[in-house]
Design a protein around this motif. Structure first.
Motif, PDB file in Angstrom:
ATOM      1  N   HIS A 137       0.837  -1.191   0.000  1.00 49.44           N
ATOM      2  CA  HIS A 137       0.000   0.000   0.000  1.00 49.44           C
ATOM      3  C   HIS A 137       0.873   1.242   0.000  1.00 49.44           C
ATOM      4  CE1 HIS A 137      -4.076  -1.527   0.473  1.00 49.44           C
ATOM      5  NE2 HIS A 137      -3.567  -2.491   1.209  1.00 49.44           N
ATOM      6  N   ARG A 138       0.286   2.317  -0.518  1.00 45.54           N
ATOM      7  CA  ARG A 138       1.008   3.580  -0.624  1.00 45.54           C
ATOM      8  C   ARG A 138       0.174   4.709  -0.016  1.00 45.54           C
ATOM      9  NH1 ARG A 138       5.148   3.350  -4.449  1.00 45.54           N
ATOM     10  NH2 ARG A 138       5.272   1.334  -5.476  1.00 45.54           N
ATOM     11  N   CYS A 139       0.844   5.787   0.343  1.00 46.28           N
ATOM     12  CA  CYS A 139       0.131   6.964   0.829  1.00 46.28           C
ATOM     13  C   CYS A 139      -0.473   7.685  -0.381  1.00 46.28           C
ATOM     14  CB  CYS A 139       1.082   7.888   1.599  1.00 46.28           C
ATOM     15  SG  CYS A 139       2.248   8.798   0.556  1.00 46.28           S
ATOM     16  N   GLU A 140      -1.173   8.773  -0.117  1.00 44.69           N
ATOM     17  CA  GLU A 140      -1.822   9.519  -1.191  1.00 44.69           C
ATOM     18  C   GLU A 140      -0.831  10.127  -2.181  1.00 44.69           C
ATOM     19  OE1 GLU A 140      -4.189  12.056   1.353  1.00 44.69           O
ATOM     20  OE2 GLU A 140      -5.984  10.961   0.743  1.00 44.69           O
ATOM     21  N   ARG A 141       0.435  10.283  -1.784  1.00 44.32           N
ATOM     22  CA  ARG A 141       1.456  10.824  -2.683  1.00 44.32           C
ATOM     23  C   ARG A 141       2.254   9.728  -3.375  1.00 44.32           C
ATOM     24  NH1 ARG A 141       3.711  15.697   1.103  1.00 44.32           N
ATOM     25  NH2 ARG A 141       1.809  16.928   1.051  1.00 44.32           N
ATOM     26  N   GLY A 142       1.915   8.452  -3.086  1.00 39.91           N
ATOM     27  CA  GLY A 142       2.555   7.342  -3.777  1.00 39.91           C
ATOM     28  C   GLY A 142       3.730   6.701  -3.070  1.00 39.91           C
ATOM     29  N   HIS A 143       4.040   7.126  -1.846  1.00 43.91           N
ATOM     30  CA  HIS A 143       5.143   6.530  -1.101  1.00 43.91           C
ATOM     31  C   HIS A 143       4.703   5.204  -0.483  1.00 43.91           C
ATOM     32  CE1 HIS A 143       6.023  11.022  -0.535  1.00 43.91           C
ATOM     33  NE2 HIS A 143       6.820  10.581  -1.500  1.00 43.91           N
ATOM     34  N   VAL A 144       5.596   4.224  -0.484  1.00 41.44           N
ATOM     35  CA  VAL A 144       5.299   2.912   0.102  1.00 41.44           C
ATOM     36  C   VAL A 144       5.248   3.049   1.618  1.00 41.44           C
ATOM     37  CG1 VAL A 144       6.128   0.545   0.374  1.00 41.44           C
ATOM     38  CG2 VAL A 144       6.384   1.711  -1.817  1.00 41.44           C
ATOM     39  N   LEU A 145       4.179   2.507   2.232  1.00 42.31           N
ATOM     40  CA  LEU A 145       4.013   2.586   3.679  1.00 42.31           C
ATOM     41  C   LEU A 145       4.925   1.597   4.389  1.00 42.31           C
ATOM     42  CD1 LEU A 145       0.124   2.821   3.968  1.00 42.31           C
ATOM     43  CD2 LEU A 145       1.788   4.679   3.842  1.00 42.31           C
ATOM     44  N   ARG A 146       5.348   1.957   5.600  1.00 42.14           N
ATOM     45  CA  ARG A 146       6.140   1.044   6.413  1.00 42.14           C
ATOM     46  C   ARG A 146       5.361   0.720   7.681  1.00 42.14           C
ATOM     47  NH1 ARG A 146      10.067   5.520   8.435  1.00 42.14           N
ATOM     48  NH2 ARG A 146       8.999   6.085  10.342  1.00 42.14           N
ATOM     49  N   GLU A 147       5.662  -0.426   8.255  1.00 43.68           N
ATOM     50  CA  GLU A 147       4.985  -0.851   9.474  1.00 43.68           C
ATOM     51  C   GLU A 147       5.536  -0.067  10.664  1.00 43.68           C
ATOM     52  OE1 GLU A 147       3.725  -4.971  11.746  1.00 43.68           O
ATOM     53  OE2 GLU A 147       4.878  -5.044   9.896  1.00 43.68           O
TER      54      GLU A 147
END
Length: 165
Positions: free
Chosen positions: A1-11
């Motif tokens: 999953h990514r944030c609204e700006r396209g960055h990959v989320l981290r746990e």
């Protein structure tokens, strides 16, 4: 999953933060790039397309069961999600899970063919309890000079604004 700006989320567990998808408190994932974007484990577990359902104005949908409301996608009664910005858009669980028509990954629904409009003033003076275009009940706009009623999305799609005057 990514944030609204396209960055990959981290746990990263953040119990005091709120999920940017469902707005629930307690998050398990965040944007490592400083976007101030958080997501809970429940929303992260959804397929990405479901995590980003939007209303017809582009706002995120949030869980909010409303048994008396009608789905703005399929027009069936009983909704599970509503617009996070309060623009009165509702969606049922079936459309949220599988899209219109109830088939995951199926073809998009066909545009309805509007029935011919009745003459203004036809009827007994009471407003219809169904949409003039799709013939289904729901949240309707009532005409002040005739019994016709419409869903907002049906007016926007099918009705010429000059014919409503």
């Amino acid at each position: 999953h990514r944030c609204e700006r396209g960055h990959v989320l981290r746990e990263e567990v953040r119990p005091a933060n709120y999920c940017d998808v469902c707005e629930g408190q307690g998050t398990d994932f965040c944007c490592p790039e400083g976007c101030d974007f958080d997501m809970c484990a429940s929303c992260y577990a959804l397929p990405p397309a479901q995590a980003w359902h939007r209303c017809n104005k582009g706002h995120r949908l949030v869980g909010s069961p409303q048994p008396a409301n009608f789905c703005d996608t399929c027009t069936e009664p009983g909704t599970a999600f509503t617009c996070s910005q309060g623009c009165e858009f509702d969606m049922c669980q079936q459309c949220f899970d599988h899209g219109p028509g109830g088939q995951a990954g199926g073809p998009p629904p066909q545009e309805p063919v509007p029935p011919p409009a009745r003459a203004a003033g036809a009827g007994d003076g009471a407003s219809n309890d169904f949409c003039e275009v799709c013939q289904k009940p729901g949240r309707l706009l009532l005409c002040e000079s005739c019994p016709r009623a419409f869903h907002v999305r049906c007016i926007e799609r099918w009705v010429d604004s000059e014919s409503l005057a």
